[in-house]
Write an enzyme that holds these catalytic residues in place. Structure first.
Site, short mmCIF file in Angstrom:
data_model
loop_
_atom_site.label_atom_id
_atom_site.label_comp_id
_atom_site.label_asym_id
_atom_site.label_seq_id
_atom_site.Cartn_x
_atom_site.Cartn_y
_atom_site.Cartn_z
N GLY A 46 -26.30 79.90 -39.09
CA GLY A 46 -25.01 80.53 -39.33
C GLY A 46 -24.77 80.55 -40.85
N GLN A 51 -20.35 80.18 -48.70
CA GLN A 51 -21.55 79.75 -49.20
C GLN A 51 -22.26 80.76 -50.17
OE1 GLN A 51 -22.58 78.61 -44.95
NE2 GLN A 51 -23.92 77.19 -46.00
N CYS A 92 -26.99 71.92 -43.01
CA CYS A 92 -26.10 72.93 -43.68
C CYS A 92 -27.17 73.56 -44.76
CB CYS A 92 -24.87 72.37 -44.28
SG CYS A 92 -23.96 73.69 -45.21
N LEU A 93 -27.15 74.83 -44.87
CA LEU A 93 -27.97 75.45 -45.86
C LEU A 93 -27.31 75.20 -47.32
CD1 LEU A 93 -28.38 79.01 -44.18
CD2 LEU A 93 -29.83 77.28 -44.36
N HIS A 134 -18.52 74.61 -37.60
CA HIS A 134 -19.11 74.38 -38.95
C HIS A 134 -18.78 75.47 -39.89
CE1 HIS A 134 -22.50 72.91 -41.53
NE2 HIS A 134 -22.55 74.05 -41.96
N GLU A 135 -18.79 76.62 -39.61
CA GLU A 135 -18.61 77.86 -40.26
C GLU A 135 -17.19 77.95 -40.56
OE1 GLU A 135 -21.23 78.90 -41.61
OE2 GLU A 135 -22.79 78.40 -39.99
N HIS A 138 -16.13 75.95 -43.51
CA HIS A 138 -16.58 76.59 -44.79
C HIS A 138 -15.59 77.27 -45.33
CE1 HIS A 138 -20.54 75.00 -45.61
NE2 HIS A 138 -21.19 75.58 -44.57
O1 GNR Z 1 -28.51 76.69 -39.86
C1 GNR Z 1 -27.65 75.59 -39.81
N1 GNR Z 1 -27.86 74.80 -38.68
C2 GNR Z 1 -26.72 74.09 -38.10
C3 GNR Z 1 -27.30 73.15 -37.12
C4 GNR Z 1 -26.37 72.21 -36.79
C5 GNR Z 1 -24.90 72.56 -36.84
C6 GNR Z 1 -24.61 73.35 -37.73
C7 GNR Z 1 -25.56 74.23 -38.57
S1 GNR Z 1 -25.09 75.39 -39.39
C8 GNR Z 1 -26.39 75.66 -40.62
C9 GNR Z 1 -26.11 76.95 -41.28
C10 GNR Z 1 -25.09 76.57 -42.36
O2 GNR Z 1 -25.09 75.94 -43.16
N2 GNR Z 1 -23.88 77.23 -41.93
O3 GNR Z 1 -22.85 77.06 -42.83
NI NI Z 2 -23.05 75.05 -43.74
#
Ligand code: GNR
Ligand code: NI
Length: 173
Positions: A46, A51, A92-93, A134-135, A138
């Site tokens: 995601g 980001q 998270c990236l 999670h997104e 952000h």
């Molecule tokens: O790539 C991602 N893997 C992930 C794994 C577990 C819970 C959430 C994520 S999201 C993350 C990509 C990201 O940072 N999205 O904002």
């Molecule tokens: Ni993230």
């Protein structure tokens, strides 16, 4: 297309609150395509516009095994979240190399616009439900490490700052 640059924690811009997307137009479609490419390139499931330093309510997701089921959610709203929760490891990236447990609802219902500007309802569970939550965090300036203890968060912050310095030194050589 060159991938977009992903902001890294503790960049203060990650705490910006996104504004609603005003129009689903060519600019927005181009941005969504660039975000998907950036997400695939970084091997993430995601990516939120926050980001890539764009502070509009737009997220892209692909939790499929074959990386062939892109999902674009514009102005997403969680309209229902299950009382049932689960703690799962997240990454998270914007916080590369860090994985830790976060408690999330196991299922959610989301309303969003698609790339045609049409209202869509999504029911999500499993990894998709986790990723959507999670997104969406952000978009309100929240990074998953903020759910961890202050001690863990500070250790992560220190590690990220050091990593960045090491990379800068590396690129100067
Ligand atoms: O790539 C991602 N893997 C992930 C794994 C577990 C819970 C959430 C994520 S999201 C993350 C990509 C990201 O940072 N999205 O904002
Ligand atoms: Ni993230």
């Amino acid at each position: 297309m060159t991938p977009l640059i992903i902001l890294r924690y503790p960049d203060p811009r990650l705490h910006t609150i996104a504004k609603p997307v005003a129009a689903v137009d060519a600019r927005l479609r181009k941005l969504a395509a660039a975000m998907l490419e950036t997400m695939y390139e970084a091997a993430g499931i995601g990516l939120a516009a926050t980001q890539v330093d764009v502070h509009e309510r737009l997220i892209v997701i692909d939790v499929s095994e074959n990386r062939d089921q892109p999902l674009v959610l514009i102005n997403p709203e969680i309209v229902w979240a299950s009382a049932e929760t689960r703690v799962g490891d997240e990454g998270c990236l914007s916080v590369p190399g860090i994985y830790d447990g976060v408690e999330r609802s196991t299922s959610v219902k989301v309303h969003a616009l698609d790339l045609d500007g049409k209202r869509q309802a999504h029911a999500a569970e499993g990894m998709l439900a986790v990723c959507i939550q999670h997104e969406m965090d952000h978009l309100i300036g929240k990074v998953f490490v903020e759910y961890l203890s202050p001690l863990k968060r500070n250790r992560i912050k220190t590690k990220m700052v050091k990593q960045k310095k090491d990379e800068e030194r590396e690129s100067e050589r």
